[in-house]
Design a protein around this motif. Structure first.
Motif, PDB file in Angstrom:
ATOM      1  N   VAL A   7       0.799  -1.339   0.593  1.00  0.00           N
ATOM      2  CA  VAL A   7       0.195  -0.431   0.209  1.00  0.00           C
ATOM      3  C   VAL A   7       1.037   1.239   0.160  1.00  0.00           C
ATOM      4  N   LEU A   8       0.741   1.791  -0.656  1.00  0.00           N
ATOM      5  CA  LEU A   8       1.194   3.453  -0.699  1.00  0.00           C
ATOM      6  C   LEU A   8       0.475   4.460  -0.104  1.00  0.00           C
ATOM      7  N   THR A   9       1.362   5.249   0.427  1.00  0.00           N
ATOM      8  CA  THR A   9       0.418   6.674   1.125  1.00  0.00           C
ATOM      9  C   THR A   9       1.879   7.480   1.360  1.00  0.00           C
ATOM     10  N   GLY A  10       1.398   9.299   1.694  1.00  0.00           N
ATOM     11  CA  GLY A  10       2.003   9.841   1.904  1.00  0.00           C
ATOM     12  C   GLY A  10       2.321  10.794   0.567  1.00  0.00           C
ATOM     13  N   LEU A  11       1.689  10.470  -0.828  1.00  0.00           N
ATOM     14  CA  LEU A  11       1.782  10.822  -2.103  1.00  0.00           C
ATOM     15  C   LEU A  11       1.938  12.235  -2.848  1.00  0.00           C
ATOM     16  N   SER A  12       2.614  12.785  -3.012  1.00  0.00           N
ATOM     17  CA  SER A  12       2.499  14.169  -3.556  1.00  0.00           C
ATOM     18  C   SER A  12       1.643  13.419  -5.406  1.00  0.00           C
ATOM     19  N   THR A  13       1.431  15.023  -4.871  1.00  0.00           N
ATOM     20  CA  THR A  13       0.380  15.410  -6.931  1.00  0.00           C
ATOM     21  C   THR A  13       0.976  14.715  -7.846  1.00  0.00           C
ATOM     22  N   GLN A  14       2.732  14.752  -7.491  1.00  0.00           N
ATOM     23  CA  GLN A  14       3.467  14.439  -9.023  1.00  0.00           C
ATOM     24  C   GLN A  14       3.592  13.451  -9.132  1.00  0.00           C
ATOM     25  N   GLN A  15       3.632  13.087  -7.394  1.00  0.00           N
ATOM     26  CA  GLN A  15       4.231  11.026  -7.458  1.00  0.00           C
ATOM     27  C   GLN A  15       2.521  10.156  -8.077  1.00  0.00           C
ATOM     28  N   VAL A  16       1.647  10.619  -8.087  1.00  0.00           N
ATOM     29  CA  VAL A  16       0.527  10.536  -8.501  1.00  0.00           C
ATOM     30  C   VAL A  16      -0.207  10.211 -10.089  1.00  0.00           C
ATOM     31  N   ASP A  17       0.980  11.322 -10.702  1.00  0.00           N
ATOM     32  CA  ASP A  17       0.622  11.428 -11.924  1.00  0.00           C
ATOM     33  C   ASP A  17       2.102  10.940 -12.708  1.00  0.00           C
TER      34      ASP A  17
ATOM     35  N   GLY B 266      -7.033   0.814 -14.762  1.00  0.00           N
ATOM     36  CA  GLY B 266      -8.744   0.056 -14.892  1.00  0.00           C
ATOM     37  C   GLY B 266      -9.249   1.183 -13.601  1.00  0.00           C
ATOM     38  N   GLY B 267     -10.355   0.098 -13.395  1.00  0.00           N
ATOM     39  CA  GLY B 267     -10.904   0.732 -12.471  1.00  0.00           C
ATOM     40  C   GLY B 267     -10.680   1.701 -11.165  1.00  0.00           C
ATOM     41  N   MET B 268      -9.105   1.660 -10.808  1.00  0.00           N
ATOM     42  CA  MET B 268      -8.634   2.441  -9.993  1.00  0.00           C
ATOM     43  C   MET B 268      -8.534   3.516 -10.010  1.00  0.00           C
ATOM     44  N   LEU B 269      -8.582   4.294 -11.754  1.00  0.00           N
ATOM     45  CA  LEU B 269      -7.990   5.348 -12.654  1.00  0.00           C
ATOM     46  C   LEU B 269      -8.981   6.334 -11.934  1.00  0.00           C
ATOM     47  N   PRO B 270     -10.469   6.425 -11.984  1.00  0.00           N
ATOM     48  CA  PRO B 270     -11.315   7.385 -12.108  1.00  0.00           C
ATOM     49  C   PRO B 270     -10.828   7.723 -10.577  1.00  0.00           C
ATOM     50  N   LYS B 271     -10.680   6.952  -9.680  1.00  0.00           N
ATOM     51  CA  LYS B 271     -11.417   7.466  -8.493  1.00  0.00           C
ATOM     52  C   LYS B 271      -9.922   8.188  -8.087  1.00  0.00           C
ATOM     53  N   ILE B 272      -8.606   8.018  -8.213  1.00  0.00           N
ATOM     54  CA  ILE B 272      -7.763   8.495  -8.126  1.00  0.00           C
ATOM     55  C   ILE B 272      -7.507   9.765  -8.478  1.00  0.00           C
ATOM     56  N   ARG B 273      -7.998   9.426 -10.468  1.00  0.00           N
ATOM     57  CA  ARG B 273      -8.156  11.275 -10.814  1.00  0.00           C
ATOM     58  C   ARG B 273      -8.967  11.809 -10.298  1.00  0.00           C
ATOM     59  N   CYS B 274      -9.791  11.159  -9.089  1.00  0.00           N
ATOM     60  CA  CYS B 274     -10.910  12.079  -8.314  1.00  0.00           C
ATOM     61  C   CYS B 274      -9.764  13.192  -7.697  1.00  0.00           C
ATOM     62  N   ALA B 275      -9.296  11.890  -6.440  1.00  0.00           N
ATOM     63  CA  ALA B 275      -8.728  11.881  -5.197  1.00  0.00           C
ATOM     64  C   ALA B 275      -7.426  13.078  -5.606  1.00  0.00           C
ATOM     65  N   LEU B 276      -7.101  13.064  -7.306  1.00  0.00           N
ATOM     66  CA  LEU B 276      -6.247  14.305  -7.718  1.00  0.00           C
ATOM     67  C   LEU B 276      -6.631  15.689  -7.930  1.00  0.00           C
ATOM     68  N   GLU B 277      -7.926  15.637  -8.500  1.00  0.00           N
ATOM     69  CA  GLU B 277      -8.189  16.963  -8.694  1.00  0.00           C
ATOM     70  C   GLU B 277      -9.070  17.404  -7.549  1.00  0.00           C
ATOM     71  N   ALA B 278      -9.278  17.532  -6.595  1.00  0.00           N
ATOM     72  CA  ALA B 278      -9.257  17.477  -4.873  1.00  0.00           C
ATOM     73  C   ALA B 278      -8.722  18.556  -4.966  1.00  0.00           C
ATOM     74  N   VAL B 279      -7.621  17.736  -4.676  1.00  0.00           N
ATOM     75  CA  VAL B 279      -6.606  18.055  -4.484  1.00  0.00           C
ATOM     76  C   VAL B 279      -5.638  19.316  -5.104  1.00  0.00           C
ATOM     77  N   GLN B 280      -5.813  18.876  -5.839  1.00  0.00           N
ATOM     78  CA  GLN B 280      -5.120  20.154  -7.256  1.00  0.00           C
ATOM     79  C   GLN B 280      -6.418  21.344  -7.280  1.00  0.00           C
ATOM     80  N   GLY B 281      -7.425  21.108  -6.464  1.00  0.00           N
ATOM     81  CA  GLY B 281      -8.777  22.094  -7.037  1.00  0.00           C
ATOM     82  C   GLY B 281      -8.725  22.770  -5.365  1.00  0.00           C
ATOM     83  N   GLY B 282      -7.850  21.904  -4.591  1.00  0.00           N
ATOM     84  CA  GLY B 282      -7.933  23.499  -3.458  1.00  0.00           C
ATOM     85  C   GLY B 282      -8.204  22.789  -1.535  1.00  0.00           C
ATOM     86  N   VAL B 283      -8.208  21.157  -1.846  1.00  0.00           N
ATOM     87  CA  VAL B 283      -8.586  20.297  -0.844  1.00  0.00           C
ATOM     88  C   VAL B 283      -7.313  20.180  -0.291  1.00  0.00           C
TER      89      VAL B 283
END
Length: 301
Positions: free
Chosen positions: A230-240, A250-267
């Motif tokens: 399990v990976l944690t403590g990831l930066s947005t660049q590491q996720v990219d 696969g199926g994890m992509l939409p969830k990860i993109r949602c999480a990533l966009e939220a952080v990039q959007g100010g969360v």
């Protein structure tokens, strides 16, 4: 030491460890997407409700967004309405949309509200149609193969994407000491209803509220590397980078993109948490180790 004293000592230790985190999150908003296995086990459902009530009791402001795909599928099957999916999204014709509204806005939403209230909370159930909470438009889906000269547009019916969130309503409820529980049904400019992915709604709600955390409960331990760790403590660049090298697919992509966009959007941070673990939310926000995968522009405190 007797068993009673040992239990009391463990309780004191837990409270002592939690105190800095309680102080950190007092007055902050946390958006929790609730769904999957956590909605199916009676023990996990009760634990979730108590965790949400506890968060509110110590001064944290939880906002719940829930799914309900399995419940929708069950009712459609009983009504002999066949389900079709395109890229993981349920094709939603008029008859299916009626079922979606009935299940999400009625059955599932009111069940969660009732459960939270039974454990001492003050939850209020909402759909995106209440006071224009979730403004939406029709989602356009296209496909293209090398043989095609232009993309093929696929009509998946009343499936939408978020255009805007009525934060005034949510802020009014939060300040009034209520716990909003949101069904992911959006409303178009002409009053039409849209079925929207609950992860996407949770992400947009978190962005609109500038939430401290977006927490996505799922049925896996978190984002894993190719060896299963399990990976944690990831930066947005590491996720990219993980998306680019194929670790996330696969199926994890939409969830990860949602999480990533939220952080990039100010969360402040996004988390993917195993909803099968009892008290997973509290373990994440009130302990030193946390659980699941954290994505942020800063390190875990």
């Amino acid at each position: 030491m007797t068993l009673e004293r040992e239990a009391a000592a463990n309780t004191a230790k837990v409270l002592s460890e939690a105190l800095p985190y309680i102080r950190r999150y007092v007055g902050k908003t946390l958006v929790i997407k609730y769904g999957g296995n956590a909605m199916e086990s009676e023990e996990l459902k009760t634990g979730f409700a108590r965790d949400i009530v506890l968060m509110k009791a110590v001064g944290i402001n939880p906002v719940v967004v829930h799914g309900g795909g399995p419940q929708i599928g069950d009712l459609l099957k009983r009504l002999s309405i066949e389900s079709h999916f395109v890229d993981g999204m349920r094709v939603t014709d008029a008859a299916t949309m009626d079922v979606v509204e009935m299940v999400l806005g009625g059955q599932v939403n009111k069940s969660i509200v009732n459960l939270i209230n039974r454990h001492g909370g003050s939850a209020i159930g909402l759909t995106g149609k209440d006071a224009g909470l979730i403004r939406a438009k029709k989602l356009t889906v296209s496909r293209q193969t090398p043989e095609m000269t232009q993309p093929e547009i696929i009509d998946i019916g009343h499936v939408g994407e978020v255009v805007g969130i009525n934060t005034e309503l949510l802020n009014l409820l939060v300040k009034g000491n209520f716990i909003p529980v949101i069904a992911p049904i959006g409303v178009g400019e002409n009053g039409e209803s849209y079925n929207i992915n609950a992860d996407l709604v949770a992400g947009k709600v978190a962005e609109a509220l500038k939430a401290e955390k977006l927490m996505l409960l799922t049925n896996i331990a978190g984002l894993m590397d190719k060896s299963g760790t399990v990976l944690t403590g990831l930066s947005t660049q590491q996720v990219d980078d993980l998306i680019a090298d194929g670790t996330i697919y696969g199926g994890m992509l939409p969830k990860i993109r949602c999480a990533l966009e939220a952080v990039q959007g100010g969360v402040g941070s996004s988390l993917i948490i195993d909803g099968r673990v009892p008290n997973a939310i509290l373990l994440e926000i009130f302990t030193d180790t946390g659980v699941g995968t954290l994505i942020s522009n800063r390190k875990r405190p």
